[in-house]
Design a protein around this motif. Structure first.
Motif, PDB file in Angstrom:
ATOM      1  N   GLY A  26       3.943  37.150  20.023  1.00  0.00           N
ATOM      2  CA  GLY A  26       3.285  36.130  20.816  1.00  0.00           C
ATOM      3  C   GLY A  26       3.619  36.182  22.298  1.00  0.00           C
ATOM      4  O   GLY A  26       3.312  35.239  23.034  1.00  0.00           O
ATOM      5  N   LEU A  27       4.251  37.260  22.753  1.00  0.00           N
ATOM      6  CA  LEU A  27       4.586  37.377  24.170  1.00  0.00           C
ATOM      7  C   LEU A  27       3.378  37.766  25.014  1.00  0.00           C
ATOM      8  O   LEU A  27       3.328  37.492  26.206  1.00  0.00           O
ATOM      9  N   ILE A  28       2.425  38.420  24.397  1.00  0.00           N
ATOM     10  CA  ILE A  28       1.234  38.908  25.101  1.00  0.00           C
ATOM     11  C   ILE A  28       0.037  38.745  24.170  1.00  0.00           C
ATOM     12  O   ILE A  28       0.175  38.858  22.956  1.00  0.00           O
ATOM     13  N   ILE A  55      14.846  39.023  23.367  1.00  0.00           N
ATOM     14  CA  ILE A  55      13.452  38.586  23.286  1.00  0.00           C
ATOM     15  C   ILE A  55      13.327  37.066  23.331  1.00  0.00           C
ATOM     16  O   ILE A  55      12.436  36.533  23.993  1.00  0.00           O
ATOM     17  N   GLU A  56      14.219  36.335  22.660  1.00  0.00           N
ATOM     18  CA  GLU A  56      14.143  34.871  22.708  1.00  0.00           C
ATOM     19  C   GLU A  56      14.432  34.371  24.114  1.00  0.00           C
ATOM     20  O   GLU A  56      13.828  33.400  24.565  1.00  0.00           O
ATOM     21  N   GLY A  57      15.345  35.021  24.815  1.00  0.00           N
ATOM     22  CA  GLY A  57      15.601  34.670  26.211  1.00  0.00           C
ATOM     23  C   GLY A  57      14.382  34.955  27.074  1.00  0.00           C
ATOM     24  O   GLY A  57      14.027  34.161  27.955  1.00  0.00           O
ATOM     25  N   ILE A  89      12.290  32.301  29.299  1.00  0.00           N
ATOM     26  CA  ILE A  89      12.074  32.531  30.732  1.00  0.00           C
ATOM     27  C   ILE A  89      10.585  32.478  31.059  1.00  0.00           C
ATOM     28  O   ILE A  89      10.174  31.845  32.035  1.00  0.00           O
ATOM     29  N   LEU A  90       9.768  33.129  30.242  1.00  0.00           N
ATOM     30  CA  LEU A  90       8.319  33.122  30.479  1.00  0.00           C
ATOM     31  C   LEU A  90       7.756  31.707  30.379  1.00  0.00           C
ATOM     32  O   LEU A  90       6.913  31.305  31.190  1.00  0.00           O
ATOM     33  N   ALA A  91       8.235  30.943  29.407  1.00  0.00           N
ATOM     34  CA  ALA A  91       7.770  29.559  29.256  1.00  0.00           C
ATOM     35  C   ALA A  91       8.167  28.723  30.472  1.00  0.00           C
ATOM     36  O   ALA A  91       7.370  27.931  30.980  1.00  0.00           O
ATOM     37  N   HIS A 116       5.819  26.840  33.262  1.00  0.00           N
ATOM     38  CA  HIS A 116       6.020  25.429  33.573  1.00  0.00           C
ATOM     39  C   HIS A 116       6.180  25.228  35.084  1.00  0.00           C
ATOM     40  O   HIS A 116       5.586  24.298  35.660  1.00  0.00           O
ATOM     41  N   VAL A 117       6.958  26.062  35.724  1.00  0.00           N
ATOM     42  CA  VAL A 117       7.157  25.983  37.172  1.00  0.00           C
ATOM     43  C   VAL A 117       5.828  26.189  37.896  1.00  0.00           C
ATOM     44  O   VAL A 117       5.510  25.463  38.847  1.00  0.00           O
ATOM     45  N   ASP A 118       5.042  27.164  37.460  1.00  0.00           N
ATOM     46  CA  ASP A 118       3.729  27.397  38.080  1.00  0.00           C
ATOM     47  C   ASP A 118       2.833  26.166  37.946  1.00  0.00           C
ATOM     48  O   ASP A 118       2.141  25.783  38.892  1.00  0.00           O
TER      49      ASP A 118
END
Length: 145
Positions: free
Chosen positions: A38-40, A73-75, A79-81, A85-87
């Motif tokens: 689910g990363l991409i 991968i969980e990290g 980080i991507l999430a 959120h920041v964006d």
């Protein structure tokens, strides 16, 4: 995308998996694994083939950089999430700044158009320019009936 020749739009899913793998330095199986995790989420052709966009390529490069620096991968997922959120918060902050500027402009116009201090202008809120990073408080007189 505009008509004519040029680069595809950043979200246009145009790169096949072999090209995406070459552009990112990752093995095609790694791309499939990231998709399963689910990363991409690449686009799909009518026949089910994967198609990656330029944004997908950038995301895959970011994932590769993070994993190469020792992040699991969980990290990476976290980080991507957080980056998403920041964006979203940045976009909302920009919207609010534009709304505040428009409100200040409308207030300035209303104050300029209003009669003297004893007329309707006295019911307009008083707003001072606040230094960046400070809050603005709008006071309204309570009407006694």
């Amino acid at each position: 995308m505009s008509e004519g020749f040029g680069s595809p739009a950043p979200d246009a899913a145009v790169y096949v998996i072999s090209v995406a793998a070459e552009l990112t330095g990752l093995h095609p199986q790694t791309l499939r694994t990231y998709e399963r995790m689910g990363l991409i989420t690449p686009g799909r052709t009518g026949g089910g083939g994967r198609r990656y966009s330029f944004r997908d390529i950038e995301l895959l490069r970011s994932i590769a950089d993070l994993t190469a620096s020792g992040i699991g991968i969980e990290g990476v997922r976290r980080i991507l999430a957080l980056e998403q959120h920041v964006d979203a918060l940045r976009r909302r902050n920009e919207e609010l700044l534009h709304e505040l500027a428009a409100t200040r402009e409308a207030l300035a116009q209303a104050r300029a158009a209003a009669p003297g201090p004893r007329g309707p202008a006295s019911r307009l809120p008083a707003v001072r320019e606040a230094p960046p990073g400070q809050a603005i408080v709008v006071w309204r007189r309570q009407q006694h009936g």
